[in-house]
Motif scaffolding. Structure first.
Motif, PDB file in Angstrom:
ATOM      1  N   MET A   1       0.856  -1.184   0.000  1.00  0.00           N
ATOM      2  CA  MET A   1       0.000   0.000   0.000  1.00  0.00           C
ATOM      3  C   MET A   1       0.893   1.236   0.000  1.00  0.00           C
ATOM      4  SD  MET A   1      -3.012   1.114   2.724  1.00  0.00           S
ATOM      5  CE  MET A   1      -3.877  -0.419   2.600  1.00  0.00           C
ATOM      6  N   LYS A   2       0.582   2.161  -0.843  1.00  0.00           N
ATOM      7  CA  LYS A   2       1.367   3.389  -0.955  1.00  0.00           C
ATOM      8  C   LYS A   2       0.967   4.382   0.152  1.00  0.00           C
ATOM      9  CE  LYS A   2       2.214   3.036  -5.857  1.00  0.00           C
ATOM     10  NZ  LYS A   2       3.524   2.473  -5.740  1.00  0.00           N
ATOM     11  N   ILE A   3       1.826   5.369   0.368  1.00  0.00           N
ATOM     12  CA  ILE A   3       1.620   6.323   1.448  1.00  0.00           C
ATOM     13  C   ILE A   3       0.273   7.048   1.334  1.00  0.00           C
ATOM     14  CG2 ILE A   3       2.927   8.166   0.303  1.00  0.00           C
ATOM     15  CD1 ILE A   3       3.850   9.026   3.126  1.00  0.00           C
ATOM     16  N   GLY A   4      -0.105   7.461   0.140  1.00  0.00           N
ATOM     17  CA  GLY A   4      -1.376   8.148  -0.032  1.00  0.00           C
ATOM     18  C   GLY A   4      -2.552   7.276   0.348  1.00  0.00           C
ATOM     19  N   GLU A   5      -2.479   6.009  -0.007  1.00  0.00           N
ATOM     20  CA  GLU A   5      -3.538   5.064   0.346  1.00  0.00           C
ATOM     21  C   GLU A   5      -3.615   4.874   1.854  1.00  0.00           C
ATOM     22  OE1 GLU A   5      -3.451   2.130  -3.526  1.00  0.00           O
ATOM     23  OE2 GLU A   5      -1.838   1.967  -2.043  1.00  0.00           O
ATOM     24  N   LYS A   6      -2.455   4.866   2.508  1.00  0.00           N
ATOM     25  CA  LYS A   6      -2.429   4.718   3.963  1.00  0.00           C
ATOM     26  C   LYS A   6      -3.006   5.948   4.648  1.00  0.00           C
ATOM     27  CE  LYS A   6       1.468   1.617   4.064  1.00  0.00           C
ATOM     28  NZ  LYS A   6       2.787   1.345   4.608  1.00  0.00           N
ATOM     29  N   ILE A   7      -2.688   7.119   4.110  1.00  0.00           N
ATOM     30  CA  ILE A   7      -3.242   8.359   4.663  1.00  0.00           C
ATOM     31  C   ILE A   7      -4.765   8.328   4.552  1.00  0.00           C
ATOM     32  CG2 ILE A   7      -3.445  10.859   4.321  1.00  0.00           C
ATOM     33  CD1 ILE A   7      -0.444  10.755   3.421  1.00  0.00           C
ATOM     34  N   LYS A   8      -5.263   7.986   3.382  1.00  0.00           N
ATOM     35  CA  LYS A   8      -6.709   7.949   3.172  1.00  0.00           C
ATOM     36  C   LYS A   8      -7.376   6.916   4.070  1.00  0.00           C
ATOM     37  CE  LYS A   8     -10.299   7.574  -0.314  1.00  0.00           C
ATOM     38  NZ  LYS A   8     -10.578   7.476  -1.755  1.00  0.00           N
ATOM     39  N   ALA A   9      -6.792   5.724   4.161  1.00  0.00           N
ATOM     40  CA  ALA A   9      -7.376   4.666   4.986  1.00  0.00           C
ATOM     41  C   ALA A   9      -7.466   5.097   6.446  1.00  0.00           C
ATOM     42  CB  ALA A   9      -6.559   3.389   4.851  1.00  0.00           C
ATOM     43  N   ARG A  10      -6.404   5.698   6.961  1.00  0.00           N
ATOM     44  CA  ARG A  10      -6.400   6.132   8.361  1.00  0.00           C
ATOM     45  C   ARG A  10      -7.382   7.283   8.580  1.00  0.00           C
ATOM     46  NH1 ARG A  10      -6.510   5.061  13.573  1.00  0.00           N
ATOM     47  NH2 ARG A  10      -5.531   6.702  14.788  1.00  0.00           N
ATOM     48  N   ARG A  11      -7.421   8.218   7.631  1.00  0.00           N
ATOM     49  CA  ARG A  11      -8.363   9.339   7.736  1.00  0.00           C
ATOM     50  C   ARG A  11      -9.791   8.819   7.784  1.00  0.00           C
ATOM     51  NH1 ARG A  11     -11.473  11.508   4.163  1.00  0.00           N
ATOM     52  NH2 ARG A  11     -10.409  10.707   2.310  1.00  0.00           N
TER      53      ARG A  11
END
Length: 85
Positions: A1-11
């Motif tokens: 999972m890329k950083i942007g996907e991780k940011i979105k998932a956590r948000r």
């Protein structure tokens, strides 16, 4: 999972909108969307700010180090004495 996907998932896990995250980190909603889609290259300081707002460690956003750019960011985070990593 890329950083942007991780940011979105956590948000989304936190029930936070892009506008709310943007306010917490001092950027427009559209910038958050670009971060999540990988359209903006994040600096180490930005990763730290986003991680703080999401209540996670910056390393957790970078733990899938399958790209050289993520490795370079992780090394920059570890070299920044202000972060205490």
């Amino acid at each position: 999972m890329k950083i942007g996907e991780k940011i979105k998932a956590r948000r989304m896990e936190l029930g936070m909108t892009t506008e709310e995250l943007g306010k917490l980190i001092g950027v427009q909603r559209s910038a958050v969307t670009k971060y999540e889609k990988g359209k903006i290259e994040l600096r180490a300081s930005q990763i730290q700010t986003i991680a703080n707002a999401l209540g996670v460690s910056p390393v957790s956003l970078l733990d899938d180090l399958d790209e050289e750019t993520d490795q370079a960011r992780l090394e920059a985070l570890h070299q920044d004495p202000r972060l205490g990593l």
